[in-house]
Design an enzyme around this catalytic site. Sequence first.
Site, PDB file in Angstrom:
ATOM      1  N   SER A   1       0.815  -1.211   0.000  1.00  0.00           N
ATOM      2  CA  SER A   1       0.000   0.000   0.000  1.00  0.00           C
ATOM      3  C   SER A   1       0.849   1.262   0.000  1.00  0.00           C
ATOM      4  CB  SER A   1      -0.905   0.015   1.238  1.00  0.00           C
ATOM      5  OG  SER A   1      -0.117  -0.005   2.426  1.00  0.00           O
TER       6      SER A   1
ATOM      7  N   HIS B   1      -2.965  -3.340  -5.675  1.00  0.00           N
ATOM      8  CA  HIS B   1      -3.309  -2.921  -4.323  1.00  0.00           C
ATOM      9  C   HIS B   1      -4.802  -3.080  -4.066  1.00  0.00           C
ATOM     10  CE1 HIS B   1      -3.770   0.418  -1.133  1.00  0.00           C
ATOM     11  NE2 HIS B   1      -3.552  -0.746  -0.561  1.00  0.00           N
TER      12      HIS B   1
ATOM     13  N   GLU C   1      -6.244  -0.823  -7.199  1.00  0.00           N
ATOM     14  CA  GLU C   1      -5.262   0.045  -7.841  1.00  0.00           C
ATOM     15  C   GLU C   1      -4.251  -0.835  -8.581  1.00  0.00           C
ATOM     16  OE1 GLU C   1      -4.961   4.051  -5.139  1.00  0.00           O
ATOM     17  OE2 GLU C   1      -3.828   2.310  -4.432  1.00  0.00           O
TER      18      GLU C   1
ATOM     19  N   ASN D   1      -3.842   6.150  -0.953  1.00  0.00           N
ATOM     20  CA  ASN D   1      -3.049   6.383   0.254  1.00  0.00           C
ATOM     21  C   ASN D   1      -2.208   7.648   0.178  1.00  0.00           C
ATOM     22  OD1 ASN D   1      -4.017   4.323   1.824  1.00  0.00           O
ATOM     23  ND2 ASN D   1      -2.477   2.849   1.179  1.00  0.00           N
TER      24      ASN D   1
END
Length: 222
Positions: free
Chosen positions: A58, A79, A91, A129
Amino acid sequence: MVDDIVGRISWTRSVEEAAATSDLVVEAIVENLEIKKTLFAKIDAAAPPNTILASNTSSLSIGDIAAATNRKDKFVGLHFFNPVPVMKLLEVVKTDLTDPEVFSSVTSWGQEIGKTTVPCKDTPGFVVNRLLVPFLFEAVRMVERGDATPQDVDVAMKLGAGHPMGPFELFDYIGHDTMDLIMQGWSGRYPEETLFRRSEAVKKLVAEGKLGRKTGEGFYKY
């Protein structure tokens, strides 16, 4: 349904056995670059030449992890979000060396398993993130300055911004150790970026073993 799904899964403790006949290997272990690189070196040695390798990291650089292998053109980030059966987003991360056909193939795979895919470059935190982690740490800095309490920040963001969880609730859910590891990596790589500063309050909680929900205490007690 659960029994049917579990029946399709083969279990092994051997990296070599797991990788030997795989078309795609997705790693999901601790967020530690050196540990991931050690694992991928073993996977790379055992997997067939056409096997695509992917990390579920991540926060770490996909290119840095791929450096441990001899197939950087077949290395991507995939991800997933927690809890994976519920969260629809995937992702899909490419480096400058990722083969476009490989990227297209894993994107199609993600869509075939029911995910909504978003293409990402290999930048810190990708899309979600990169926005979420600094936001959570900024909430902590507000409390460190005495501007608000964790409870008030959580109520404000849930009722004022429509967030399903407040930042401190989410921090506790993710885990303080994980969050601090992310910031350690980012601040070490980009020391000039103030948004990537570590938090003294979080460092103290980690040192005390108060990691959030998984230990029964973080910003809140459970």
